[in-house]
Design an enzyme around this catalytic site. Structure first.
Site, PDB file in Angstrom:
ATOM      1  N   ASP A  70       8.178   1.598 -10.227  1.00  0.00           N
ATOM      2  CA  ASP A  70       6.786   2.054 -10.197  1.00  0.00           C
ATOM      3  C   ASP A  70       5.994   0.936  -9.542  1.00  0.00           C
ATOM      4  O   ASP A  70       6.151  -0.242  -9.898  1.00  0.00           O
ATOM      5  CB  ASP A  70       6.254   2.366 -11.590  1.00  0.00           C
ATOM      6  CG  ASP A  70       4.940   3.149 -11.504  1.00  0.00           C
ATOM      7  OD1 ASP A  70       4.691   3.804 -10.470  1.00  0.00           O
ATOM      8  OD2 ASP A  70       4.151   3.097 -12.465  1.00  0.00           O
ATOM      9  N   PHE A 155       4.203   2.080   4.658  1.00  0.00           N
ATOM     10  CA  PHE A 155       3.807   3.387   4.138  1.00  0.00           C
ATOM     11  C   PHE A 155       2.755   3.148   3.060  1.00  0.00           C
ATOM     12  O   PHE A 155       2.379   2.004   2.774  1.00  0.00           O
ATOM     13  CB  PHE A 155       5.027   4.141   3.594  1.00  0.00           C
ATOM     14  CG  PHE A 155       5.685   3.467   2.430  1.00  0.00           C
ATOM     15  CD1 PHE A 155       6.640   2.487   2.616  1.00  0.00           C
ATOM     16  CD2 PHE A 155       5.344   3.809   1.116  1.00  0.00           C
ATOM     17  CE1 PHE A 155       7.238   1.844   1.534  1.00  0.00           C
ATOM     18  CE2 PHE A 155       5.941   3.174   0.030  1.00  0.00           C
ATOM     19  CZ  PHE A 155       6.890   2.198   0.245  1.00  0.00           C
ATOM     20  N   GLY A 156       2.286   4.217   2.452  1.00  0.00           N
ATOM     21  CA  GLY A 156       1.357   4.092   1.327  1.00  0.00           C
ATOM     22  C   GLY A 156       0.101   3.316   1.699  1.00  0.00           C
ATOM     23  O   GLY A 156      -0.584   3.623   2.668  1.00  0.00           O
ATOM     24  N   TYR A 157      -0.156   2.267   0.906  1.00  0.00           N
ATOM     25  CA  TYR A 157      -1.373   1.465   1.088  1.00  0.00           C
ATOM     26  C   TYR A 157      -1.140   0.249   1.992  1.00  0.00           C
ATOM     27  O   TYR A 157      -2.004  -0.630   2.073  1.00  0.00           O
ATOM     28  CB  TYR A 157      -1.880   0.990  -0.278  1.00  0.00           C
ATOM     29  CG  TYR A 157      -2.308   2.114  -1.197  1.00  0.00           C
ATOM     30  CD1 TYR A 157      -3.544   2.736  -1.047  1.00  0.00           C
ATOM     31  CD2 TYR A 157      -1.472   2.567  -2.222  1.00  0.00           C
ATOM     32  CE1 TYR A 157      -3.942   3.762  -1.891  1.00  0.00           C
ATOM     33  CE2 TYR A 157      -1.858   3.602  -3.067  1.00  0.00           C
ATOM     34  CZ  TYR A 157      -3.088   4.193  -2.895  1.00  0.00           C
ATOM     35  OH  TYR A 157      -3.479   5.213  -3.732  1.00  0.00           O
ATOM     36  N   HIS A 183       6.245  -7.360  -2.815  1.00  0.00           N
ATOM     37  CA  HIS A 183       6.439  -7.056  -4.225  1.00  0.00           C
ATOM     38  C   HIS A 183       7.803  -6.423  -4.482  1.00  0.00           C
ATOM     39  O   HIS A 183       8.504  -6.784  -5.404  1.00  0.00           O
ATOM     40  CB  HIS A 183       5.321  -6.092  -4.651  1.00  0.00           C
ATOM     41  CG  HIS A 183       5.131  -4.948  -3.702  1.00  0.00           C
ATOM     42  ND1 HIS A 183       4.842  -5.133  -2.368  1.00  0.00           N
ATOM     43  CD2 HIS A 183       5.243  -3.600  -3.861  1.00  0.00           C
ATOM     44  CE1 HIS A 183       4.775  -3.960  -1.770  1.00  0.00           C
ATOM     45  NE2 HIS A 183       5.017  -3.013  -2.645  1.00  0.00           N
ATOM     46  N   ARG A 184       8.210  -5.456  -3.632  1.00  0.00           N
ATOM     47  CA  ARG A 184       9.490  -4.773  -3.854  1.00  0.00           C
ATOM     48  C   ARG A 184      10.651  -5.717  -3.570  1.00  0.00           C
ATOM     49  O   ARG A 184      11.643  -5.724  -4.300  1.00  0.00           O
ATOM     50  CB  ARG A 184       9.577  -3.508  -2.976  1.00  0.00           C
ATOM     51  CG  ARG A 184      10.820  -2.665  -3.276  1.00  0.00           C
ATOM     52  CD  ARG A 184      10.731  -1.256  -2.716  1.00  0.00           C
ATOM     53  NE  ARG A 184       9.639  -0.523  -3.324  1.00  0.00           N
ATOM     54  CZ  ARG A 184       8.474  -0.288  -2.733  1.00  0.00           C
ATOM     55  NH1 ARG A 184       8.258  -0.669  -1.498  1.00  0.00           N
ATOM     56  NH2 ARG A 184       7.526   0.344  -3.373  1.00  0.00           N
TER      57      ARG A 184
HETATM   58  P1  IMP Z   1       5.047   5.090  -6.778  1.00  0.00           P
HETATM   59  O1  IMP Z   1       5.552   3.765  -7.176  1.00  0.00           O
HETATM   60  O2  IMP Z   1       6.069   5.894  -6.092  1.00  0.00           O
HETATM   61  O3  IMP Z   1       4.402   5.793  -7.918  1.00  0.00           O
HETATM   62  O4  IMP Z   1       3.931   4.845  -5.674  1.00  0.00           O
HETATM   63  C1  IMP Z   1       2.577   4.760  -5.998  1.00  0.00           C
HETATM   64  C2  IMP Z   1       1.737   4.766  -4.758  1.00  0.00           C
HETATM   65  O5  IMP Z   1       1.796   3.487  -4.170  1.00  0.00           O
HETATM   66  C3  IMP Z   1       2.095   5.777  -3.669  1.00  0.00           C
HETATM   67  O6  IMP Z   1       0.896   6.238  -3.091  1.00  0.00           O
HETATM   68  C4  IMP Z   1       2.877   4.965  -2.687  1.00  0.00           C
HETATM   69  O7  IMP Z   1       2.732   5.465  -1.380  1.00  0.00           O
HETATM   70  C5  IMP Z   1       2.218   3.612  -2.835  1.00  0.00           C
HETATM   71  N1  IMP Z   1       3.208   2.559  -2.605  1.00  0.00           N
HETATM   72  C6  IMP Z   1       4.379   2.361  -3.265  1.00  0.00           C
HETATM   73  N2  IMP Z   1       5.026   1.313  -2.734  1.00  0.00           N
HETATM   74  C7  IMP Z   1       4.244   0.850  -1.726  1.00  0.00           C
HETATM   75  C8  IMP Z   1       4.407  -0.202  -0.792  1.00  0.00           C
HETATM   76  O8  IMP Z   1       5.397  -0.942  -0.753  1.00  0.00           O
HETATM   77  N3  IMP Z   1       3.399  -0.361   0.087  1.00  0.00           N
HETATM   78  C9  IMP Z   1       2.282   0.431   0.093  1.00  0.00           C
HETATM   79  N4  IMP Z   1       2.095   1.441  -0.742  1.00  0.00           N
HETATM   80  C10 IMP Z   1       3.084   1.645  -1.650  1.00  0.00           C
END
Ligand code: IMP
Length: 202
Positions: A70, A155-157, A183-184
């Site tokens: 998460d 992707f995402g933010y 972070h990942r």
């Molecule tokens: P979840 O961890 O899948 O619930 O992701 C939560 C939100 O954070 C989603 O909108 C993802 O696109 C975004 N997100 C998750 N990991 C990343 C990342 O590494 N970079 C940017 N956004 C992220």
């Protein structure tokens, strides 16, 4: 030994394939495991509980050791939002670009020194019988930019988050470098010794 990467997010899948590619395991996506349409809810208000819940659900249904994370963007000037609600921020059905735009609008009047933020990732590895239950934490500190990046690396933010020490957002930083600083990446490296022990004893 098989290791299920419990995500339907192609961006995460690509990062985990690189981060865990050196483990002597067969990495399976949800699609590989016939679970391509399985999307587990995030019902809790901490990253750790959601990560463990998702990994446990994927492990239970597949019978495999499963990994899930998460992740969220924690913005200080927004009192920690979107945080654990990053996935659903600004309502369902929004695109990544729309969610980034909402945050940029909310931050429009915030001066540079108050634009601090961090990405947080909690990664969980859980076995089908629950005997294995490991979690690891990773974070990266940075700032929210004023306009989205133009690169297509993340992707995402990623497009609005500028990691400390870099001139551009994560979306504009090459893929291999994102895994080194993110972070990942940090959470994956923290989990790696436990995963190696698990793999070697199986
Ligand atoms: P979840 O961890 O899948 O619930 O992701 C939560 C939100 O954070 C989603 O909108 C993802 O696109 C975004 N997100 C998750 N990991 C990343 C990342 O590494 N970079 C940017 N956004 C992220």
């Amino acid at each position: 030994m098989d290791l299920l990467i419990g995500t339907t997010n192609p961006g995460k899948l690509r990062e985990y394939a690189a981060l865990f590619g050196g483990l002597p395991v067969r990495l399976l996506s949800l699609h590989d495991a016939g679970l391509g349409s399985m999307d587990v809810e995030e019902p809790f208000d901490t990253f750790a509980e959601n990560a463990r819940h998702k990994a446990a659900e994927y492990a239970r249904v597949s019978g495999l050791l499963a990994l899930a994370d998460d992740t969220g963007l924690v913005v200080d000037a927004l009192d920690g939002r979107p945080g654990v609600y990053s996935k659903r921020y600004a309502g369902p059905g929004k695109t990544d670009a729309e969610r980034c735009h909402v945050i940029l609008s909310e931050m429009a009047a915030v001066p540079e020194k108050r634009r601090t933020a961090r990405f947080v990732c909690v990664l969980a590895a859980v076995s089908a019988d629950g005997a294995i239950n490991e979690t690891a934490y990773g974070a990266v500190e940075g700032q929210i930019g004023y306009t989205p990046g133009t690169g297509n690396q993340g992707f995402g933010y990623d497009a609005i988050f500028i990691p400390n020490g870099y001139p551009v957002p994560l979306s504009d930083i090459p893929f291999a470098d994102k895994n080194n600083l993110s972070h990942r990446g940090a959470a994956a490296r923290a989990l790696l010794p436990a995963l190696r022990r698990i793999v070697e004893s199986n």
